[in-house]
Every structure is written in structure tokens, then in C-alpha cells.
Scaffold this active site. Structure first.
Site, PDB file in Angstrom:
ATOM      1  N   CYS A   6       7.417 -39.107  11.638  1.00  0.00           N
ATOM      2  CA  CYS A   6       6.052 -38.662  11.922  1.00  0.00           C
ATOM      3  C   CYS A   6       5.043 -39.395  11.044  1.00  0.00           C
ATOM      4  CB  CYS A   6       5.951 -37.152  11.708  1.00  0.00           C
ATOM      5  SG  CYS A   6       4.301 -36.518  11.993  1.00  0.00           S
TER       6      CYS A   6
ATOM      7  N   CYS B 136       2.184 -37.172   9.769  1.00  0.00           N
ATOM      8  CA  CYS B 136       2.515 -36.267   8.653  1.00  0.00           C
ATOM      9  C   CYS B 136       2.674 -37.034   7.344  1.00  0.00           C
ATOM     10  CB  CYS B 136       3.833 -35.544   8.890  1.00  0.00           C
ATOM     11  SG  CYS B 136       4.153 -35.090  10.576  1.00  0.00           S
ATOM     12  N   ASP B 137       3.319 -38.183   7.395  1.00  0.00           N
ATOM     13  CA  ASP B 137       3.762 -38.824   6.155  1.00  0.00           C
ATOM     14  C   ASP B 137       3.026 -40.110   5.813  1.00  0.00           C
ATOM     15  OD1 ASP B 137       5.631 -36.823   5.937  1.00  0.00           O
ATOM     16  OD2 ASP B 137       7.175 -37.936   7.009  1.00  0.00           O
TER      17      ASP B 137
END
Ligand code: NAP
Length: 310
Positions: free
Chosen positions: A136, A139-140
Site C-alpha cells: 500500500c 499507507c506507507d
């Protein structure tokens, strides 16, 4: 003894399909109960920006869209529980849905458990997940500011997420197993025109190694057979999805790829049990198509309940 409450509808999953089903069912006064699963909103909640959902000409943040879906469903009487389903008994009606909090019963079910990222299944992938291996970008991505990262895959997800990662990373190198991308033309063009995006063609990653965190990968060229090592701190994997169907195994009909089989009314092989969104759709996998399937499933469940009441 507490009285056994029988709900009109339990919706399992809270992505676009589940929340659209909830909206339609609640507007028909069914007071549906939604079990969110681990992540309210599912995959779209992890998407930075959704640019292809009609009504938002400038695009909308994934979380923002989920929140709007949730509020709209709740406004008409949907109950949303942050709970995880562990078992479903499809053998008799009302169907029994067991969650961490206990047993719940419903006359109809809408299964919208979505899909999870496919894994490469190579040495180091699991060990370094969360330590340099990610599924992701949204997200990261910020953990990789100023770093050189690899993206695996040649589809729309790989291009979209790879382009997103250029906000943070110094360079994004796409490792693709063929010499041609699967992604749509628009995303391909954007990727080819971005000076931070590079490509390694005909190549697979054989293993991921490091010391606590990812340090390097071994690349294998499928045409020449050549192997080489490459240093990197991040490996982002976008190679498709696997539907979340463990709860239904042996009970609800699935196709060869493991997706739930539904007819054009979103009906599974079990009466009063519907499925919508990516758990039943390997092809379109869009917010709008999932939401449309969810709405259709709820409408059909409403007809089903009306017919039962006659
Ligand atoms: P996908 O289209 O199935 O692409 C998966 C990619 O991963 C392919 O390039 C495939 O290679 C590669 N791959 C698969 N298994 C692999 C393995 N074991 N090792 C190395 N590479 C592997 O998946 P997706 O990109 O997640 O997209 C899924 C669906 O969602 C598509 O219908 C897509 O159009 C849609 N989507 C749309 C958007 C958008 O419209 N903005 C954004 C994201 C997703 P090959 O090409 O060689 O098979």
C-alpha cells in the site's frame, strides 16, 4: 435469557459494496447491521485519491469518500459495528453470524468481504512486510521519503501507486515480468513521462534480503536467465488480489479463481444470501461498480423479504 434478535439483513464488510447495500436497505427501513471487518471502508480507505467516482470532478480522498458513504447509510438507520465475523452458518434460516462479540441472526445476508493483495511468495517477503515490503503506497509511502524504491507489477495498481510514491521517493523502479505493461494507456503515459519512474523489464524478484529491514533484492531476467542484485530500501508489491472467502468455503459457490458466484441479481446459490463488490468481481474492481453491485444486492434482498412476508 436474552431474546434472540433476528435482523432483516446483516452486511459483512464495509467497503463501497457493503455501505451502498446498507444505504439502500436502510432507506427501505430494514435497519441493516454492518460488520466492518478490520478496516472500515476496505481498500478504498487506503487509497489516497479517487478520481473516477462520478460526482467529484476534482477527485476525493479515499477516507473522505468512505466517511461520506458511512454517514449517508447511518442517516437512514444503518447500524455499523466495528466487529469481525469469525463464522457463518448458512445451513438454516435465519442465518447465524458469529463475531468476536457473539452470535447474530439475519433473514438475509450481503457478503462484501472484498479482496486482499496477492503475494509474490518469495523468500524474505513475509519477514520484511512492514520493514520495507509493502502492499500500500498510500499507507506507507511517507516512510520512503528520499529513498529509492521498487514497485512490482505492470497493472493499473502498480502504475497508480508507483506514481503516488514519486511524491516521496527519489526514484521508483518498476520491475515487471514482461516487456509490456497491462495498465491502461493513460496511466502508462503518466508513468513513462515521469522522470522519477524507471522500468526493469522481463524481470522477477527472486528474494528479498536485509538486516532487520530490506536492503536488497535478487533480480532474475526471464529472457536472458541473468541474475543480479540490487540495493533498495522499499519493495512495493501490486500484483493483483485474492478474494476474501474463507468464511464461505464449502458453503457458498465459488468460481475457479475463488470468487463468489452470483447471478445478475447478485444472488448466490443460497436463498436470501447476496454477494457484491470485489469478493464476487475479479473483472471491474472499481468503487463505482462495487457500490452498484451493493445497491443491486440490497434491492434484491428487499424483494426477497417482501416475497417471504406474503
Ligand atoms: P492486474 O490488472 O491483475 O495486474 C497485475 C499485474 O501484476 C500484472 O502486470 C501481472 O503481470 C503482475 N503479476 C501478477 N502475478 C505476478 C507475479 N507472481 N509476479 C510478478 N508479477 C505478477 O491487477 P491490478 O493492477 O491490481 O488491477 C486489478 C483491476 O483493478 C484491473 O481490472 C484494473 O484495471 C483495476 N484498477 C483500476 C484502476 C484505475 O482505473 N485507476 C486502479 C487500480 C486497479 P502480467 O501483466 O504479466 O500478467
Amino acid at each position: 435469557m436474552t431474546e434472540k434478535i433476528i435482523h432483516n439483513m446483516i452486511i459483512i464488510g464495509s467497503g463501497p459494496a457493503g455501505l451502498a447495500a446498507a444505504l439502500y436497505a436502510s432507506r427501505a427501513n430494514l435497519e441493516p447491521l454492518v460488520f466492518t471487518g478490520m478496516l472500515l471502508g476496505g481498500q478504498v480507505a487506503q487509497t489516497h485519491s479517487v478520481e473516477n467516482y462520478p460526482g467529484f470532478p476534482e477527485g476525493i480522498g479515499g477516507l473522505e469518500l468512505v466517511d461520506a458513504f458511512k454517514q449517508q447509510a447511518e442517516r437512514f438507520g444503518t447500524r455499523i459495528e466495528f466487529d469481525h465475523v469469525t463464522n457463518i452458518d448458512f445451513s438454516e434460516r435465519p442465518y447465524k453470524v458469529t463475531t468476536y462479540n457473539g452470535d447474530h441472526y439475519a433473514k438475509t445476508l450481503v457478503l462484501t468481504t472484498g479482496a486482499n493483495p496477492r503475494k509474490l511468495d518469495i523468500p524474505g517477503e513475509e519477514e520484511f512486510t512492514g520493514r520495507g515490503v509493502s502492499y500500500c503506497g498510500t499507507c506507507d509511502g511517507h516512510f520512503f521519503t528520499g529513498k529509492d524504491v521498487l514497485v512490482v507489477g505492470g497493472g493499473d495498481s502498480a502504475m497508480e501507486e508507483g506514481l503516488f510514491l514519486t511524491r516521496y521517493a527519489t526514484s521508483v523502479t518498476v520491475v515487471h515480468r514482461r516487456e509490456e505493461l497491462r495498465a491502461g494507456k493513460l496511466l502508462q503515459e503518466r508513468a513513462f513521462n515521469n522522470p522519477k519512474v524507471n522500468f526493469i523489464w522481463d524481470t522477477e524478484i527472486k528474494d528479498i534480503t536485509g538486516n532487520g529491514v530490506v536492503e536488497k533484492v535478487t533480480l532474475h531476467n526471464r529472457k536472458s536467465g541473468e541474475e543480479s542484485e540490487r540495493e533498495t530500501e522499499g519493495v512495493f508489491i501490486f500484483i493483483g488480489h485474492i478474494p476474501n472467502t474463507e468464511l464461505y468455503e464449502g458453503q457458498v459457490e465459488m468460481d475457479d479463481l475463488g470468487y463468489l458466484v452470483v447471478d445478475k441479481y447478485m444472488q448466490t446459490n443460497i436463498p436470501g444470501v447476496y454477494a457484491a463488490g470485489e469478493v464476487a468481481d475479479s473483472h471491474f474492481r472499481q468503487v463505482i461498480t462495487s457500490a452498484g453491485m451493493g445497491a443491486a444486492a440490497a434491492m434484491q434482498a428487499i424483494h426477497f423479504l417482501e416475497a417471504q412476508a406474503d
